[in-house]
Design an enzyme around this catalytic site. Structure first.
Site, PDB file in Angstrom:
ATOM      1  N   THR A  99      40.368  30.863  37.639  1.00  0.00           N
ATOM      2  CA  THR A  99      41.356  31.750  38.264  1.00  0.00           C
ATOM      3  C   THR A  99      40.999  32.053  39.709  1.00  0.00           C
ATOM      4  O   THR A  99      41.841  31.948  40.605  1.00  0.00           O
ATOM      5  CB  THR A  99      41.382  33.078  37.464  1.00  0.00           C
ATOM      6  OG1 THR A  99      41.372  32.770  36.083  1.00  0.00           O
ATOM      7  CG2 THR A  99      42.575  33.914  37.800  1.00  0.00           C
ATOM      8  N   GLY A 131      37.812  43.890  42.737  1.00  0.00           N
ATOM      9  CA  GLY A 131      38.604  42.704  43.099  1.00  0.00           C
ATOM     10  C   GLY A 131      38.872  42.632  44.589  1.00  0.00           C
ATOM     11  O   GLY A 131      37.945  42.529  45.391  1.00  0.00           O
ATOM     12  N   VAL A 191      33.242  43.987  42.828  1.00  0.00           N
ATOM     13  CA  VAL A 191      33.675  45.346  42.467  1.00  0.00           C
ATOM     14  C   VAL A 191      35.066  45.594  43.048  1.00  0.00           C
ATOM     15  O   VAL A 191      35.273  45.460  44.252  1.00  0.00           O
ATOM     16  CB  VAL A 191      32.718  46.421  43.034  1.00  0.00           C
ATOM     17  CG1 VAL A 191      33.168  47.819  42.610  1.00  0.00           C
ATOM     18  CG2 VAL A 191      31.285  46.173  42.608  1.00  0.00           C
ATOM     19  N   GLU A 250      31.654  41.088  47.841  1.00  0.00           N
ATOM     20  CA  GLU A 250      32.780  42.031  47.884  1.00  0.00           C
ATOM     21  C   GLU A 250      33.651  41.949  46.633  1.00  0.00           C
ATOM     22  O   GLU A 250      34.118  42.969  46.114  1.00  0.00           O
ATOM     23  CB  GLU A 250      33.643  41.733  49.128  1.00  0.00           C
ATOM     24  CG  GLU A 250      34.815  42.660  49.323  1.00  0.00           C
ATOM     25  CD  GLU A 250      34.386  44.099  49.506  1.00  0.00           C
ATOM     26  OE1 GLU A 250      33.873  44.426  50.576  1.00  0.00           O
ATOM     27  OE2 GLU A 250      34.565  44.912  48.584  1.00  0.00           O
ATOM     28  N   LYS A 262      29.517  47.326  37.654  1.00  0.00           N
ATOM     29  CA  LYS A 262      30.080  47.602  38.982  1.00  0.00           C
ATOM     30  C   LYS A 262      29.441  48.843  39.583  1.00  0.00           C
ATOM     31  O   LYS A 262      29.168  48.908  40.790  1.00  0.00           O
ATOM     32  CB  LYS A 262      31.603  47.744  38.864  1.00  0.00           C
ATOM     33  CG  LYS A 262      32.282  46.409  38.502  1.00  0.00           C
ATOM     34  CD  LYS A 262      33.728  46.576  38.096  1.00  0.00           C
ATOM     35  CE  LYS A 262      34.366  45.215  37.785  1.00  0.00           C
ATOM     36  NZ  LYS A 262      35.662  45.316  37.104  1.00  0.00           N
TER      37      LYS A 262
HETATM   38  N1  HSE Z   1      38.040  42.500  33.293  1.00  0.00           N
HETATM   39  C1  HSE Z   1      38.013  43.086  34.590  1.00  0.00           C
HETATM   40  C2  HSE Z   1      39.147  44.118  34.672  1.00  0.00           C
HETATM   41  C3  HSE Z   1      38.188  42.028  35.645  1.00  0.00           C
HETATM   42  O1  HSE Z   1      39.947  44.233  33.743  1.00  0.00           O
HETATM   43  O2  HSE Z   1      39.198  44.855  35.637  1.00  0.00           O
HETATM   44  C4  HSE Z   1      37.645  42.407  36.970  1.00  0.00           C
HETATM   45  O3  HSE Z   1      36.260  42.587  36.956  1.00  0.00           O
END
Ligand code: HSE
Length: 434
Positions: free
Chosen positions: A17, A138, A136, A133, A209
């Site tokens: 992805t 996204g 944490v 970056e 995170k």
């Molecule tokens: N599984 C994580 C979420 C993806 O739902 O935020 C991002 O780390």
């Protein structure tokens, strides 16, 4: 690292992805990136696990291999991007890349959380840097904001909604009055939640995170085993509805706070957030970080914390930032070489307001017994609702004033042993100020 070339040459580990999102952004925004950076970003090689997997997009001009050494030993590659996820083999690829004097960009929270000190030291020894970056929040520029945007501040506290899956589940439970299990199934059908959502719902994803934010905001080196974390598995629809009645929404928060005397608290748990707080408005899969800096005061970063293009946005920003840095000769912005020896306060030495929901026998004297337990452990009740149900039981819903966690634990222990208390259905911390 070739400082004066007019291209940045990239090798990527992983083409899932996030990897495919990186290729899309580099192609779609090629000119914008060139104008900003003054260099072209050239993806030379991509290493994937299974060469037989069909790719949907055009990889013309890119060498695709399943041999990691093709990237790690290529002197032309300046930056290694790791977007495979998981601890291994990502750990060994990142370490080898740094040892080979390549800059590293990773989206991998687990590997950074576990090995940050080793990576930072290795990067320093080799005159390069590691950027993370995307690990944490996204696409939200959280790490860069903490390190650069808030650099003039002493960060007093931060509160993060850092998991899209659990925030989506809590939002749908709240807004559509659906039970946990049915929203989780819906989120999985939509491809939102992982088929095995354990990392998300258990709070472990957020704990990873939080350890990364602790390094960026407080210069503290901790792992997830050093901090208290609790997930949303035990949040029931009833509690979400009661929370609304009391003026709160339930959010899974990552909390970092400076306490007095060089003490710091780091924890992850569902929290009742006052409805008027900006974090209460963060809905569905969105993430946010609410930060208190001693110069700026309160502020909030908000955006998409997962997904192909949002996560790739942070990865590509890191690549561009490295391009800036190398033009200036190594700023080493990301490296925490000298971690501070702050004292992490265990959760049982903290205090909080609590929401409790008890199922009790509907008979004379029950309330008195419950309040006697509270009295013995200095638990003061702020709000109380009692409701009968049709099974000869009553539901007691209580919001307390602030109480030491250890006192609450003792009180809960005694309540569990009371004959009249059938079960403790929910224990949720309330509010953001302790
Ligand atoms: N599984 C994580 C979420 C993806 O739902 O935020 C991002 O780390």
């Amino acid at each position: 690292m070739s400082m004066h070339k007019d291209t940045l040459c990239i090798g990527i580990f992983g083409l899932g992805t996030v990897g495919s999102g990186i290729l899309s952004i580099l192609s779609q925004n090629e000119e914008v990136i060139f104008q900003r950076l003054g260099k072209r970003v050239y993806v030379k090689t991509i290493c994937i696990r299974d060469l037989s997997k069909r790719r949907l997009f055009n990889l013309e001009g890119v060498r695709v291999t399943d041999d990691p050494s093709v990237i790690l030993n290529d002197p032309e590659i300046d930056i290694v991007v790791e977007v495979m996820g998981g601890e291994n083999p990502a750990f060994s690829y990142i370490k080898a890349a740094l040892e080979n004097k390549k800059y590293v960009v990773t989206a991998n929270k687990e590997v950074i959380s576990k090995h940050k000190q080793l990576f930072f030291e290795c990067a320093k020894q080799n005159g390069v840097d590691v950027y993370f970056e995307a690990s944490v929040g996204g696409g939200i520029p959280i790490i860069r904001s903490l390190k650069v945007g808030y650099a003039a501040n002493k960060i007093q506290s931060f509160f993060g909604i850092l998991n899209g899956t659990t925030n989506y589940i809590l939002t749908k439970m709240d807004e559509e009055k659906q039970a946990f299990e049915s929203v989780l199934a819906e989120a999985q059908a939509l491809g939102f939640a992982e088929l095995d959502p354990t990392m998300d719902v258990s709070g472990m994803d957020v704990a990873y995170k939080l350890t990364i934010l602790a390094a960026a905001a407080f210069k503290i080196n901790v792992g997830i085993d050093d901090i208290f974390y609790e997930g949303i598995e035990n949040i029931h629809l009833e509690d979400i509805l009661y929370a609304r009645q009391f003026g709160y929404v339930i959010k899974l928060l990552a909390i970092g706070k400076r306490l007095s005397d060089q003490k710091v608290c780091l924890k992850v748990h569902p929290t009742m957030v006052p409805i008027g707080h900006p974090l209460a408005a963060v809905r569905n899969e969105f993430n946010a970080l609410f930060v208190n800096g001693n110069a700026l005061g309160e502020s909030m970063l908000y955006g998409k914390g997962a997904g192909s293009l949002p996560t790739a946005s942070a990865v590509v920003a890191d690549i561009i930032d490295i391009g800036f840095d190398t033009a200036l000769q190594n700023s080493r912005r990301n490296l925490e070489i000298e971690f501070l020896q702050e004292n992490l306060v265990p959760v049982d030495q903290l205090s909080s307001k609590f929401y409790l929901r008890l199922s009790v026998a509907d008979m004379v004297g029950v309330l008195e017994k419950v309040t006697a337990v509270f009295g013995r452990h200095k638990v003061s009740v702020a709000n109380l609702i009692q409701r009968e149900n049709d099974r000869g039981l009553a539901e007691l819903v209580i919001v307390t004033h602030e109480v030491a966690e250890s006192n609450m634990n003792h009180a809960l222990g005694e309540l569990r042993n009371l004959f009249e208390v059938q079960s403790i259905q929910a224990v949720i911390r309330v509010g953001l100020d302790e």
